[in-house]
Design a protein around this motif. Structure first.
Motif, short mmCIF file in Angstrom:
data_model
loop_
_atom_site.label_atom_id
_atom_site.label_comp_id
_atom_site.label_asym_id
_atom_site.label_seq_id
_atom_site.Cartn_x
_atom_site.Cartn_y
_atom_site.Cartn_z
N ALA A 49 0.86 -1.18 0.00
CA ALA A 49 0.00 0.00 0.00
C ALA A 49 0.89 1.23 0.00
CB ALA A 49 -0.93 0.00 1.22
N GLY A 50 0.32 2.36 -0.41
CA GLY A 50 1.11 3.57 -0.40
C GLY A 50 0.37 4.76 -0.97
N GLN A 51 1.00 5.93 -0.81
CA GLN A 51 0.52 7.16 -1.43
C GLN A 51 1.73 7.90 -1.99
OE1 GLN A 51 -2.56 9.63 0.35
NE2 GLN A 51 -1.32 11.45 -0.04
N LEU A 52 1.70 8.20 -3.28
CA LEU A 52 2.77 8.93 -3.95
C LEU A 52 2.27 10.32 -4.31
CD1 LEU A 52 4.08 6.10 -6.31
CD2 LEU A 52 4.82 6.66 -3.98
N THR A 53 3.20 11.29 -4.29
CA THR A 53 2.82 12.68 -4.51
C THR A 53 3.52 13.31 -5.72
OG1 THR A 53 4.55 13.42 -2.97
CG2 THR A 53 2.33 13.04 -2.07
N HIS A 54 4.73 12.88 -6.04
CA HIS A 54 5.49 13.48 -7.12
C HIS A 54 6.31 12.43 -7.84
CE1 HIS A 54 4.79 16.97 -4.44
NE2 HIS A 54 4.74 17.66 -5.57
N GLY A 102 4.13 16.90 -10.45
CA GLY A 102 2.99 16.16 -9.94
C GLY A 102 2.74 14.96 -10.84
N LEU A 103 1.72 14.20 -10.55
CA LEU A 103 1.42 12.97 -11.26
C LEU A 103 0.26 13.20 -12.22
CD1 LEU A 103 1.63 10.70 -8.11
CD2 LEU A 103 3.43 11.14 -9.79
N SER A 104 0.34 12.57 -13.41
CA SER A 104 -0.65 12.87 -14.43
C SER A 104 -0.82 11.69 -15.39
CB SER A 104 -0.23 14.14 -15.19
OG SER A 104 -1.29 14.65 -15.96
N VAL A 105 -1.51 11.95 -16.50
CA VAL A 105 -1.71 10.95 -17.55
C VAL A 105 -1.34 11.59 -18.88
CG1 VAL A 105 -3.53 9.76 -16.28
CG2 VAL A 105 -4.13 11.59 -17.89
N ALA A 106 -1.17 10.77 -19.91
CA ALA A 106 -0.79 11.26 -21.23
C ALA A 106 -1.82 12.27 -21.75
CB ALA A 106 -0.65 10.10 -22.20
N GLY A 107 -1.32 13.40 -22.22
CA GLY A 107 -2.19 14.41 -22.80
C GLY A 107 -2.64 15.49 -21.83
N ALA A 108 -2.58 15.23 -20.52
CA ALA A 108 -3.03 16.21 -19.53
C ALA A 108 -1.91 17.19 -19.20
CB ALA A 108 -3.49 15.50 -18.26
N THR A 109 -2.26 18.45 -19.03
CA THR A 109 -1.27 19.47 -18.66
C THR A 109 -1.33 19.81 -17.18
OG1 THR A 109 -2.85 21.20 -19.29
CG2 THR A 109 -1.25 20.49 -20.96
N GLN A 110 -2.39 19.38 -16.49
CA GLN A 110 -2.49 19.54 -15.05
C GLN A 110 -2.02 18.26 -14.37
OE1 GLN A 110 -3.39 22.50 -13.59
NE2 GLN A 110 -3.29 23.22 -15.72
N ASP A 111 -1.80 18.35 -13.06
CA ASP A 111 -1.31 17.16 -12.35
C ASP A 111 -2.05 16.98 -11.03
OD1 ASP A 111 -0.16 19.04 -10.62
OD2 ASP A 111 1.75 19.00 -11.68
N ASP A 116 -13.27 -1.37 -26.73
CA ASP A 116 -13.55 -0.36 -27.75
C ASP A 116 -13.80 1.05 -27.21
OD1 ASP A 116 -13.34 -2.29 -29.71
OD2 ASP A 116 -15.48 -2.73 -29.73
N ASP A 117 -13.98 1.21 -25.90
CA ASP A 117 -14.43 2.50 -25.37
C ASP A 117 -13.32 3.52 -25.17
OD1 ASP A 117 -17.01 1.55 -25.34
OD2 ASP A 117 -16.88 0.84 -23.27
N GLY A 118 -12.08 3.07 -24.97
CA GLY A 118 -10.97 4.00 -24.74
C GLY A 118 -9.68 3.26 -24.53
N GLY A 119 -8.57 4.00 -24.52
CA GLY A 119 -7.25 3.39 -24.39
C GLY A 119 -6.90 3.03 -22.96
N PHE A 120 -5.90 2.18 -22.81
CA PHE A 120 -5.39 1.79 -21.50
C PHE A 120 -4.68 2.98 -20.87
CE2 PHE A 120 -1.97 0.07 -18.82
CZ PHE A 120 -2.73 -0.67 -17.92
N VAL A 121 -4.83 3.18 -19.55
CA VAL A 121 -4.28 4.35 -18.88
C VAL A 121 -3.25 3.93 -17.82
CG1 VAL A 121 -6.07 4.43 -17.07
CG2 VAL A 121 -4.87 6.54 -17.76
N TRP A 122 -2.23 4.76 -17.65
CA TRP A 122 -1.22 4.55 -16.62
C TRP A 122 -0.61 5.90 -16.28
CZ3 TRP A 122 -0.59 3.42 -21.76
CH2 TRP A 122 0.51 3.97 -22.43
N LEU A 123 0.16 5.98 -15.18
CA LEU A 123 0.82 7.22 -14.81
C LEU A 123 1.80 7.63 -15.89
CD1 LEU A 123 1.78 7.08 -11.01
CD2 LEU A 123 -0.05 8.35 -12.10
N ASN A 124 1.67 8.86 -16.39
CA ASN A 124 2.52 9.35 -17.47
C ASN A 124 2.54 10.88 -17.40
OD1 ASN A 124 3.79 10.05 -19.85
ND2 ASN A 124 2.69 8.56 -21.11
N GLN A 125 3.71 11.42 -17.03
CA GLN A 125 3.83 12.87 -16.83
C GLN A 125 4.39 13.58 -18.06
OE1 GLN A 125 2.83 10.88 -13.83
NE2 GLN A 125 5.02 10.56 -14.13
#
Length: 442
Positions: free
Chosen positions: A168-173, A184-193, A304-313
């Motif tokens: 278990a854990g919590q990550l911040t950066h 900060g932590l984000s996903v592909a295409g996002a400019t906010q974190d 078919d609904d959307g792509g696979f997501v993962w942490l990506n800054q």
């Protein structure tokens, strides 16, 4: 000073008072790792090429634990990257191999340091700091270039119950592999974190040959994700086995996801609801091993609904709108290959690999492999038609086993990617030549 850095400094001060305690020093390890790397990405469609080389150093100190019911310790890490080849005109400003200067050229060098305070009680360990490198189904730290990606936050791992591991854990950066900064932590295409990635899960060894997994993670304002996994190894004979590895992910939108700045680009593929996370992905891999031979076959299906997501800054920018150099991320799918991910909506990917360990022929330390992935039925981003893509990767690794240069390793990797349709990548050929060496002081 960041709050986390202040808290870590206090923890280190306490540890310094106990440094003489038995176990803290006696069980300590100090090592210096060197990585020399040549990276060549040839864009066959006429886009920007990336051709650079560099030298990376990683100094790791890992202490033991002080004596007592609760043992304390500290891990510290210093990273330094040096640009060896000017690569004039061959350093794209969005390169994840080297950070970029204000004029878009590669920086001559960059460095960063990090440390974790840690505590151990019975069979439970807690780590808190800025040099975390998780390797879990819901988060995999990337080490595909000169320097590794690291994370800041806190983790806990417990093995109090036989055959059960709880994480278990919590990550911040995150600190990118080509950056001295944290983001900060984000996903592909996002400019906010986001500064809150929480996770929890367990690995249960039901039998000596069968392991079951469940994990849950939540990146606040971006996505929630469930993971189920099962791994079974059937031993046929002393040098013969058959391994089954099954994985399933269910990801959905969370909080502000879909709003401006919080939009997921669905890996530049189709999305039923543009900018939102909505995905189910399953995969199965089967590996037959006989002596030095290993044959792997598998299939993966992205819904078919959307792509696979993962942490990506990779899309996060600084206050001036410049890329932070945080690009480069890994994820727990079999299709995370040299060039492509095969993780867009609708993709059916069949993949295979053959590997051989030459120790069976009297050459220990020498290994080679070749793999092929074919993705079909992917939905174009505009929803009009489909695309297909394939990738072929070859790899040779050798580690010197004895003598003065014992432990020196070399790796030559070459990948070829081709695609058709509007949502496929540009055709690329990629070559990596890597030399690794680690010297242990303690």
């Amino acid at each position: 000073m960041y709050k986390s850095s202040l808290a870590l400094a206090v923890a280190l001060g306490v540890l310094a008072q106990q440094a003489g305690a038995a176990g803290f020093v006696e069980d300590s390890k100090l090592s210096l790792s060197s990585r020399t790397m040549y990276f060549n990405n040839d864009n066959r469609d006429g886009g920007a090429d990336n051709r650079e080389s560099g030298q990376g150093f990683k100094l790791d100190y890992i202490s033991g634990f002080t004596e007592g019911t609760v043992g304390f310790g500290v891990d510290a890490q210093a990273l330094w990257g040096i640009h060896l080849d000017g690569g004039r005109g061959k350093h794209p400003d969005n390169s994840s191999f080297f950070p970029s200067d204000s004029d878009g050229s590669a920086e001559s060098q960059w460095a960063r340091v990090g440390a974790n305070a840690k505590a151990r009680f019975s069979k439970t360990e807690v780590h808190y700091g800025s040099a975390l490198a998780p390797n879990l189904p819901i988060l995999v730290s990337n080490d595909g270039r000169l320097l590794p990606q690291t994370f800041e936050g806190g983790t806990i791992q417990s093995k109090e119950i036989d055959n059960l591991t709880i994480n278990a854990g919590q990550l911040t950066h995150a600190m990118g592999r080509a950056s001295s900064n944290r983001t900060g932590l984000s996903v592909a295409g996002a400019t906010q974190d986001s500064n809150k990635f929480r996770y929890g899960g367990l690995d249960y060894k039901l039998t000596p040959d069968l392991t079951l997994q469940y994990y849950y993670s939540n990146l606040e304002d971006f996505y929630k994700q469930h993971f189920l996994g099962a791994t079974h190894v059937f031993k046929i004979a002393d040098d013969q086995s058959f391994k089954t590895d099954l994985r399933y992910f269910d990801s959905s939108s969370d909080g502000k996801n879909g709003e401006a700045g919080y939009r997921f680009n669905n890996n530049s593929g189709y999305a039923k609801n543009a900018g939102e996370v909505d995905n189910k992905t399953w995969s199965a891999m089967f590996t037959y091993t006989l002596g030095g031979h290993s044959l792997l076959l598998g299939h993966q299906r992205v819904n078919d609904d959307g792509g696979f997501v993962w942490l990506n800054q990779g899309s996060v920018v600084d206050g001036n709108g410049r890329n932070e150099g945080a690009g480069g991320s890994s994820f727990y799918l079999f299709t995370d290959s040299m060039i492509n991910q095969f993780a867009k909506a609708g993709e059916n990917t069949t993949f295979g690999q053959y590997a051989y360990d030459f120790a069976r022929l009297g050459v220990p330390g020498l290994k080679a492999s070749v793999s092929y992935l074919k993705g079909e039925d992917g939905k174009n981003a505009n929803g009009n038609g489909t695309f297909s893509e394939w990738e072929r990767d070859a790899r040779v690794d050798y580690v010197i086993q004895e003598g003065t240069f014992k432990g020196l390793g070399a790796s030559l990797r070459h990948g070829v990617y081709r695609g058709t349709g509007t949502s496929s990548l540009a055709d690329q050929d990629q070559t990596r030549l890597i030399f690794n060496y680690t010297y242990n002081f303690l």
